[in-house]
Each structure stands twice: as structure tokens, then as C-alpha cells.
Design a protein around this motif. Structure first.
Motif, PDB file in Angstrom:
ATOM      1  N   ALA A  13       0.824  -1.213   0.000  1.00 29.82           N
ATOM      2  CA  ALA A  13       0.000   0.000   0.000  1.00 29.82           C
ATOM      3  C   ALA A  13       0.858   1.262   0.000  1.00 29.82           C
ATOM      4  CB  ALA A  13      -0.947  -0.008   1.194  1.00 29.82           C
ATOM      5  N   VAL A  14       1.951   1.254   0.752  1.00 24.78           N
ATOM      6  CA  VAL A  14       2.844   2.415   0.760  1.00 24.78           C
ATOM      7  C   VAL A  14       3.491   2.580  -0.610  1.00 24.78           C
ATOM      8  CG1 VAL A  14       4.926   3.426   1.776  1.00 24.78           C
ATOM      9  CG2 VAL A  14       3.287   2.277   3.239  1.00 24.78           C
ATOM     10  N   PHE A  15       3.894   1.472  -1.231  1.00 22.65           N
ATOM     11  CA  PHE A  15       4.499   1.532  -2.561  1.00 22.65           C
ATOM     12  C   PHE A  15       3.504   2.063  -3.593  1.00 22.65           C
ATOM     13  CE2 PHE A  15       5.743  -0.538  -6.604  1.00 22.65           C
ATOM     14  CZ  PHE A  15       6.968   0.091  -6.773  1.00 22.65           C
ATOM     15  N   VAL A  16       2.262   1.600  -3.503  1.00 25.93           N
ATOM     16  CA  VAL A  16       1.226   2.075  -4.432  1.00 25.93           C
ATOM     17  C   VAL A  16       0.988   3.569  -4.241  1.00 25.93           C
ATOM     18  CG1 VAL A  16      -1.241   1.898  -4.977  1.00 25.93           C
ATOM     19  CG2 VAL A  16       0.139  -0.170  -4.752  1.00 25.93           C
ATOM     20  N   GLN A  17       1.117   4.055  -3.006  1.00 28.04           N
ATOM     21  CA  GLN A  17       0.980   5.490  -2.769  1.00 28.04           C
ATOM     22  C   GLN A  17       2.036   6.293  -3.525  1.00 28.04           C
ATOM     23  OE1 GLN A  17      -2.080   5.975  -1.981  1.00 28.04           O
ATOM     24  NE2 GLN A  17      -1.501   7.591  -0.579  1.00 28.04           N
ATOM     25  N   ALA A  18       3.241   5.768  -3.610  1.00 24.38           N
ATOM     26  CA  ALA A  18       4.290   6.448  -4.379  1.00 24.38           C
ATOM     27  C   ALA A  18       3.910   6.492  -5.855  1.00 24.38           C
ATOM     28  CB  ALA A  18       5.624   5.743  -4.179  1.00 24.38           C
ATOM     29  N   GLY A  30      -5.436  11.764 -10.830  1.00 20.54           N
ATOM     30  CA  GLY A  30      -4.464  11.162  -9.943  1.00 20.54           C
ATOM     31  C   GLY A  30      -4.687  11.512  -8.487  1.00 20.54           C
ATOM     32  N   GLY A  31      -5.227  12.697  -8.223  1.00 24.18           N
ATOM     33  CA  GLY A  31      -5.494  13.106  -6.847  1.00 24.18           C
ATOM     34  C   GLY A  31      -6.507  12.203  -6.173  1.00 24.18           C
ATOM     35  N   ALA A  32      -7.522  11.781  -6.913  1.00 26.36           N
ATOM     36  CA  ALA A  32      -8.526  10.877  -6.349  1.00 26.36           C
ATOM     37  C   ALA A  32      -7.915   9.512  -6.042  1.00 26.36           C
ATOM     38  CB  ALA A  32      -9.695  10.729  -7.318  1.00 26.36           C
ATOM     39  N   LEU A  33      -7.040   9.035  -6.917  1.00 21.73           N
ATOM     40  CA  LEU A  33      -6.368   7.754  -6.668  1.00 21.73           C
ATOM     41  C   LEU A  33      -5.467   7.834  -5.436  1.00 21.73           C
ATOM     42  CD1 LEU A  33      -5.329   6.649 -10.265  1.00 21.73           C
ATOM     43  CD2 LEU A  33      -6.998   5.544  -8.768  1.00 21.73           C
ATOM     44  N   HIS A  34      -4.730   8.934  -5.327  1.00 26.53           N
ATOM     45  CA  HIS A  34      -3.829   9.100  -4.191  1.00 26.53           C
ATOM     46  C   HIS A  34      -4.627   9.210  -2.886  1.00 26.53           C
ATOM     47  CE1 HIS A  34       0.161   9.790  -2.612  1.00 26.53           C
ATOM     48  NE2 HIS A  34      -0.233  10.892  -1.998  1.00 26.53           N
ATOM     49  N   SER A  35      -5.745   9.897  -2.930  1.00 29.81           N
ATOM     50  CA  SER A  35      -6.605  10.022  -1.762  1.00 29.81           C
ATOM     51  C   SER A  35      -7.195   8.674  -1.360  1.00 29.81           C
ATOM     52  CB  SER A  35      -7.730  11.022  -2.055  1.00 29.81           C
ATOM     53  OG  SER A  35      -8.600  11.114  -0.957  1.00 29.81           O
ATOM     54  N   ALA A  36      -7.687   7.916  -2.334  1.00 33.02           N
ATOM     55  CA  ALA A  36      -8.229   6.581  -2.041  1.00 33.02           C
ATOM     56  C   ALA A  36      -7.137   5.678  -1.473  1.00 33.02           C
ATOM     57  CB  ALA A  36      -8.828   5.972  -3.309  1.00 33.02           C
TER      58      ALA A  36
END
Length: 126
Positions: A13-18, A30-36
Motif C-alpha cells: 500500500a505504501v508503494f502504491v501510494q508512491a 491522480g489526486g482521487a487515486l492518491h486520496s483513495a
């Protein structure tokens, strides 16, 4: 075993956040993906705390994984607050620290749990 799976999910999950942070810079969605992803990471970290308590309480194991999980929860909470405040100068390095700590914890828990479960061939202990 459950604790190892949760820490692996946390690391992913941390890697996906990057990854979603990079998508956020190049895409309007991309902001919505990063927020989710941040909500997902927060839930996984809370499950990590619960798993650490469950691994300690009935099994009588060490309490150290609980403190590590709580520390990670505090860091993720700070990461969310800094991200919402838009302080990228702190948000980005803290994200890198979170990834490094999660990988380190995953390697440690995988090694210690695996060492206890599997004896070395030939009868000698590790």
C-alpha cells in the motif's frame, strides 16, 4: 502468519501510494487515486495494530511489534495531516521513510517468524 500478511499488504500500500503520487502529478484524476490510497493505507495500518495485538495477547509473544505498529500509525497519521496541508517538502520524504520502515519491518518479521517455524536441515539451530 496473519501479521506477516498484514505487513506485506502495508508495504504494498505504501508503494502504491508512491505510484499514485506520480500519477497525481501527470493526470487530473491522480489526486482521487492518491486520496483513495491514503484511506486504504490508513485502514491497513489500523489492521496492522490489531494483528500485532492479537499476535501478542493469545500467544504470549513480545510486545515490540505492537509498539512498531503504533509508531507506524502515528507516522501515517502525520503523513495524512501533512499531505492535507499541502506541505510537500515534508510529505515526500516522510513517504519515503514510511516505505523504508515498512520494508525493514517486513524483512524482520519474515526472517524471525520463518526462523522459528523452519529448523535447519542437519539438526543444528540457527
Amino acid at each position: 502468519m496473519f501479521l506477516r500478511v498484514v505487513i506485506m499488504l502495508q508495504t504494498i500500500a505504501v508503494f502504491v501510494q508512491a505510484i499514485t503520487a506520480g500519477v497525481m502529478l501527470s493526470s487530473p484524476h491522480g489526486g482521487a487515486l492518491h486520496s483513495a490510497g491514503s484511506y486504504t493505507l490508513f485502514v491497513v495500518v489500523v489492521v496492522h495494530v490489531i494483528a500485532a495485538v492479537l499476535a501478542w495477547r493469545p500467544g504470549g509473544g513480545p510486545a515490540r511489534p505492537i509498539w512498531l505498529a503504533l509508531g507506524f500509525l502515528v507516522l501515517v497519521s502525520a503523513q495524512v495531516a501533512v499531505g492535507l496541508a499541502g506541505v510537500a517538502v515534508v510529505h515526500v520524504p516522510l513517504g519515503m521513510l514510511l516505505f523504508g520502515l515498512s520494508v525493514l519491518h517486513l524483512v524482520r518479521i519474515w526472517a524471525t517468524t520463518g526462523r522459528q517455524a523452519a529448523p535447519v536441515p542437519g539438526g543444528s539451530a540457527v
